[in-house]
Design a protein around this motif. Sequence first.
Motif, mmCIF file in Angstrom:
data_model
loop_
_atom_site.group_PDB
_atom_site.id
_atom_site.type_symbol
_atom_site.label_atom_id
_atom_site.label_comp_id
_atom_site.label_asym_id
_atom_site.label_seq_id
_atom_site.Cartn_x
_atom_site.Cartn_y
_atom_site.Cartn_z
ATOM 1 N N ILE A 9 0.842 -1.206 0.000
ATOM 2 C CA ILE A 9 0.000 0.000 0.000
ATOM 3 C C ILE A 9 0.878 1.257 0.000
ATOM 4 O O ILE A 9 0.404 2.350 0.258
ATOM 5 N N THR A 83 -5.266 -5.147 -0.982
ATOM 6 C CA THR A 83 -5.951 -6.401 -1.298
ATOM 7 C C THR A 83 -7.016 -6.188 -2.367
ATOM 8 O O THR A 83 -7.956 -5.423 -2.155
ATOM 9 N N ILE A 86 -11.296 -5.216 -2.319
ATOM 10 C CA ILE A 86 -11.755 -4.366 -1.213
ATOM 11 C C ILE A 86 -11.837 -2.930 -1.741
ATOM 12 O O ILE A 86 -10.817 -2.269 -1.930
ATOM 13 N N SER A 87 -13.077 -2.490 -2.031
ATOM 14 C CA SER A 87 -13.307 -1.131 -2.562
ATOM 15 C C SER A 87 -12.527 -0.871 -3.847
ATOM 16 O O SER A 87 -12.011 0.232 -4.044
ATOM 17 N N ASP A 88 -12.397 -1.867 -4.702
ATOM 18 C CA ASP A 88 -11.820 -1.646 -6.021
ATOM 19 C C ASP A 88 -12.473 -2.634 -6.991
ATOM 20 O O ASP A 88 -13.226 -3.505 -6.566
ATOM 21 N N TYR A 157 -12.785 4.358 3.995
ATOM 22 C CA TYR A 157 -11.730 4.896 3.150
ATOM 23 C C TYR A 157 -12.124 6.319 2.788
ATOM 24 O O TYR A 157 -13.299 6.638 2.668
ATOM 25 N N ALA A 185 -0.151 5.468 4.983
ATOM 26 C CA ALA A 185 0.430 4.355 5.739
ATOM 27 C C ALA A 185 1.542 3.676 4.952
ATOM 28 O O ALA A 185 1.422 3.489 3.736
ATOM 29 N N PHE A 213 -6.255 8.377 2.865
ATOM 30 C CA PHE A 213 -6.727 8.379 4.254
ATOM 31 C C PHE A 213 -7.611 7.176 4.568
ATOM 32 O O PHE A 213 -8.376 6.714 3.723
HETATM 33 N N1 SAM Z 1 -7.992 -2.618 -2.084
HETATM 34 C C1 SAM Z 1 -7.236 -1.689 -1.284
HETATM 35 C C2 SAM Z 1 -7.111 -2.262 0.120
HETATM 36 O O1 SAM Z 1 -8.082 -2.317 0.843
HETATM 37 O O2 SAM Z 1 -6.058 -2.670 0.521
HETATM 38 C C3 SAM Z 1 -7.876 -0.309 -1.238
HETATM 39 C C4 SAM Z 1 -8.309 0.237 -2.554
HETATM 40 S S1 SAM Z 1 -9.207 1.723 -2.457
HETATM 41 C C5 SAM Z 1 -9.502 2.024 -4.167
HETATM 42 C C6 SAM Z 1 -7.992 2.947 -2.102
HETATM 43 C C7 SAM Z 1 -8.193 3.577 -0.733
HETATM 44 O O3 SAM Z 1 -7.526 2.789 0.248
HETATM 45 C C8 SAM Z 1 -7.585 4.963 -0.619
HETATM 46 O O4 SAM Z 1 -8.450 5.977 -1.097
HETATM 47 C C9 SAM Z 1 -7.383 5.082 0.877
HETATM 48 O O5 SAM Z 1 -8.595 5.397 1.530
HETATM 49 C C10 SAM Z 1 -6.981 3.637 1.233
HETATM 50 N N2 SAM Z 1 -5.510 3.509 1.185
HETATM 51 C C11 SAM Z 1 -4.779 2.837 0.266
HETATM 52 N N3 SAM Z 1 -3.459 2.937 0.560
HETATM 53 C C12 SAM Z 1 -3.374 3.681 1.685
HETATM 54 C C13 SAM Z 1 -2.289 4.148 2.482
HETATM 55 N N4 SAM Z 1 -1.029 3.880 2.167
HETATM 56 N N5 SAM Z 1 -2.563 4.893 3.583
HETATM 57 C C14 SAM Z 1 -3.844 5.181 3.924
HETATM 58 N N6 SAM Z 1 -4.907 4.778 3.196
HETATM 59 C C15 SAM Z 1 -4.684 4.038 2.097
#
Ligand code: SAM
Length: 224
Positions: A9, A83, A86-88, A157, A185, A213
């Motif tokens: 991430i 992952t 999850i929201s994608d 998210y 993060a 965030f």
């Molecule tokens: N599938 C991914 C997961 O759950 O691991 C998340 C995909 S979603 C499209 C992307 C969102 O995850 C971002 O807008 C943010 O809210 C969160 N996110 C992803 N990377 C992050 C990070 N390094 N720090 C904080 N939030 C993060």
Amino acid sequence: MLYIVSTPIGNLKDITLRALETLKSVDLIACEDTRHTRILTNHYQVQTPLTSYYEHNKLSKGPYLLRLLKEGKDIALVSDAGTPGISDPGYCIIKLAKDNGVPITAVPGPCALINALVLSNSAAGKFIFEGFLPPKQQARLKKLNSLKGEERTIIFYESPHRIIRSLEDIFEVFGDIKLAYVREATKKFEETKEGTVSFLLEHFKKHPPRGEFVLIWQIPASLK
Ligand code: SAM
């Protein structure tokens, strides 16, 4: 086989040995953004071809990927971060594969919500994850109102463009409750901040929100 492979991430070192082995051995990697995933594959000398699978081509690309899987090809599904599913858009190809009898397995690893949950001060034993809050205010307020009485830790998210409006709406529905956010993060400017909604809004006046965030909060017992 469809392999659901979690990827970093932020910090490229957060990849498992099994994830690398899988990315190297499959026939194709389906990713949200080939330019983004190429940073990871180049870094680890993964030579497997990449193909894009994202929000706006998922309906046309899904059947193509399914055909390849049915022909016996192995595909790894990755998202821009964390992952897949999850929201994608990952969840669509996972469902398509499952509904069509394709064997699937997951190669676990980073997930932004779990990372944020353990960094927050909230009880981590029971939680609900609500993905992104709706972009339109009316729907956002409705969603927030539906959470009244929720006893578990709540995780959202959030994008830097919307976090202020979301905090204002949380204030409107729940008052000046305490929240935490985890930002960026595993990256250089990782930050965890906790405080009341008004404190966080004040903070963002001096430090405009940047990066990614996760919001984590609990509804105080006094409001239930
Ligand atoms: N599938 C991914 C997961 O759950 O691991 C998340 C995909 S979603 C499209 C992307 C969102 O995850 C971002 O807008 C943010 O809210 C969160 N996110 C992803 N990377 C992050 C990070 N390094 N720090 C904080 N939030 C993060």
